[in-house]
Design an enzyme around this catalytic site. Structure first.
Site, PDB file in Angstrom:
ATOM      1  N   ASP A   1     -61.913 -44.543  57.862  1.00  0.00           N
ATOM      2  CA  ASP A   1     -62.207 -44.109  59.236  1.00  0.00           C
ATOM      3  C   ASP A   1     -63.387 -43.168  59.284  1.00  0.00           C
ATOM      4  O   ASP A   1     -64.069 -43.076  60.298  1.00  0.00           O
ATOM      5  CB  ASP A   1     -61.054 -43.276  59.858  1.00  0.00           C
ATOM      6  CG  ASP A   1     -59.700 -43.864  59.618  1.00  0.00           C
ATOM      7  OD1 ASP A   1     -59.606 -45.092  59.637  1.00  0.00           O
ATOM      8  OD2 ASP A   1     -58.747 -43.087  59.420  1.00  0.00           O
TER       9      ASP A   1
ATOM     10  N   HIS B   1     -57.859 -41.970  57.314  1.00  0.00           N
ATOM     11  CA  HIS B   1     -57.997 -42.903  56.192  1.00  0.00           C
ATOM     12  C   HIS B   1     -59.427 -42.745  55.674  1.00  0.00           C
ATOM     13  O   HIS B   1     -60.339 -42.484  56.471  1.00  0.00           O
ATOM     14  CB  HIS B   1     -57.893 -44.368  56.607  1.00  0.00           C
ATOM     15  CG  HIS B   1     -56.648 -44.795  57.303  1.00  0.00           C
ATOM     16  ND1 HIS B   1     -56.383 -44.494  58.599  1.00  0.00           N
ATOM     17  CD2 HIS B   1     -55.610 -45.553  56.866  1.00  0.00           C
ATOM     18  CE1 HIS B   1     -55.216 -45.054  58.946  1.00  0.00           C
ATOM     19  NE2 HIS B   1     -54.729 -45.687  57.918  1.00  0.00           N
TER      20      HIS B   1
HETATM   21  C1  XUL Z   1     -50.189 -48.894  60.976  1.00  0.00           C
HETATM   22  C2  XUL Z   1     -50.062 -47.439  60.854  1.00  0.00           C
HETATM   23  C3  XUL Z   1     -51.091 -46.768  60.020  1.00  0.00           C
HETATM   24  C4  XUL Z   1     -50.546 -45.692  59.150  1.00  0.00           C
HETATM   25  C5  XUL Z   1     -51.537 -45.129  58.179  1.00  0.00           C
HETATM   26  O1  XUL Z   1     -49.277 -49.464  61.843  1.00  0.00           O
HETATM   27  O2  XUL Z   1     -49.207 -46.834  61.442  1.00  0.00           O
HETATM   28  O3  XUL Z   1     -52.067 -46.266  60.869  1.00  0.00           O
HETATM   29  O4  XUL Z   1     -50.054 -44.636  59.913  1.00  0.00           O
HETATM   30  O5  XUL Z   1     -52.139 -46.095  57.415  1.00  0.00           O
END
Ligand code: XUL
Ligand code: CO
Length: 441
Positions: free
Chosen positions: A104, A101
């Site tokens: 992150d 993300h």
């Molecule tokens: C949340 C989840 C996230 C997604 C990406 O439960 O799985 O980490 O994979 O935003």
């Protein structure tokens, strides 16, 4: 350059008898299973947020995962050190992909402009490291749920200014993903859902979410991003109800708004079980609708019932997951992303290796068992026989849509029930077949 994992050279395959916790028992990247190698089938990916950024804090306690790359006063320096650690870690494990993300990898600023500057700086470094190591980006995404402005949702926020922030963040994350050659881009709903219908215009929120995706499609075309767009279903958490509840509700949403040709699904095991489905169910539903894109490989704890994001260890589940994936013809350009975190008490650096080795071995074993199961044709033969009545006569006409209620009624009215000998579903026999392949492959 500082090394963070000097205690290990590179994790190697040592075979099922090895007791070395820093070696694979089953995962052999180059081993051919059918026409592809294990690495080509499995396409493992590290989740940057769980393995590099997360600190082990929970609602009851402070961080336990105090990483050496986080020991900088300046968060931008920590972010750079984290990139070094991430690529050293993946190289030593032999993991070819990662996912991230925006939030992150780089610190958030006071404004999105400032966050974007931080992101650019880190993306430069990540790009260098990707070139140096050959590690690739499975998918990028934007975090539209952590910052307090997203408390009511992002594209489904009642405040249009927040919708704009979400749009700006996704625009930037799409650009970063394209720049890094990302093979996919993921949308997980985050806080797109509601806590109570008493304060919620559900119709407007769903329409806005669809409008958001239309904007995404326009922009993707404008910048010529060729990766696969993925939506990741999840039923609850953080909101009481998430609009991307499960595979079937996401597919219905996409069809409702004419968006189904542009997205596929990223299926996460623990999200499936939160929706009271099995992992295999969600994979099957996506597969038969030609919507299986990628997988977030983890597992939950059925006794806890929240999104515990544990590393996969359940061989029965990995076998049935790989069965669906093989039947879908593989995941590419998707992969198996370990959206999984070490337990809060597994705080040492070695634990990060143990956890990924567990996940990789579990899926390698699942792949071998599923391949053997499919090659034997035992399940397929049984299913073919079970539905044989649709191959001829009335059944064939039903399949072909060539018969209606009137004709069927004429046919059925004189059936003598005692003559209709049905066949056994043989669930137990089939479960034994799966066990045999799992134990013998
Ligand atoms: C949340 C989840 C996230 C997604 C990406 O439960 O799985 O980490 O994979 O935003
Ligand atoms: Co996920």
């Amino acid at each position: 350059m500082k090394n963070y994992f000097d205690f290990i050279e590179k994790v190697k395959y040592e075979g099922p008898d090895s007791k070395n916790p820093l070696a694979f028992n089953y995962y052999q990247a180059d081993k051919k299973i059918g026409s592809k190698t294990m690495a080509e089938h499995l396409r493992f990916s590290m989740a940057y947020w769980h393995s590099m950024t997360e600190d082990g804090s929970d609602p009851f306690g402070s961080p336990t995962l105090v990483r050496p790359w986080d020991r900088f006063d300046d968060p931008r320096e920590a972010a750079k050190a984290r990139v070094e650690a991430a690529f050293e870690f993946m190289t030593k494990l032999g993991i070819d992909y990662f996912c991230f993300h925006d939030a992150d990898v780089a610190p958030q600023g006071e404004t999105l402009k400032e966050s974007n500057r931080n992101l650019d700086e880190i993306i430069n470094l990540i790009e260098e490291k990707m070139q140096e190591t050959g590690i690739k980006l499975l998918w990028g995404t934007s975090n539209l749920f952590s910052h307090p402005i997203f408390m009511h949702g992002a594209a489904t926020s009642p405040d249009a200014r927040v919708f704009s922030c979400a749009a700006a963040k996704v625009k930037k994350a799409l650009e970063a993903t394209k720049r890094l050659g990302g093979e996919n881009y993921v949308f997980w709903g985050g806080r797109e859902g509601y806590e109570t219908l008493l304060n919620t215009d559900m119709k407007l929120e769903q329409d806005n979410l669809a409008r958001f995706f239309e904007m995404v499609l326009n922009y993707v075309e404008e910048i010529n991003f060729e990766g696969q767009l993925l939506i990741e279903p999840k039923p609850k958490e953080p909101t009481k109800h998430q609009y991307d509840f499960d595979s079937s509700s996401v597919i219905a949403f996409l069809r409702n708004y004419g968006l189904e040709d542009y997205f596929k699904l990223n299926i996460e095991a623990n999200h499936a079980t939160l929706a009271a489905h099995t992992f295999q169910h969600e994979l099957r539903y996506a597969r038969i609708n030609d919507m299986l894109g990628s997988v977030d490989a983890n597992q939950g704890d059925l006794l806890l019932g929240w999104d515990t994001d544990q590393f996969p260890s359940n061989l029965y589940s990995t076998t049935l997951a790989m069965y669906e994936i093989l039947k879908a013809g593989g995941l590419e350009p998707g992969g198996l992303n370990f959206d999984a975190k070490v337990r809060r008490a597994s705080f040492q650096l070695e634990d990060l290796f143990y956890a990924h080795i567990l996940g990789m071995d579990s899926f390698a074993k699942g792949l071998e068992a599923a391949h053997s199961l499919l090659a034997s044709g035992e399940i397929e033969d049984f299913i073919d026989r079970r539905y044989h009545s649709y191959q001829e006569g009335v059944g064939k006409k039903i399949r072909e849509g060539k018969i209606g209620l009137k004709e069927l009624s004429e046919e059925a009215l004189d059936y003598r029930f005692e003559d209709l000998q049905l066949e056994s579903g043989q669930q137990e026999r089939l479960e034994a077949i799966v066990n045999r392949h799992l134990l013998q492959s």
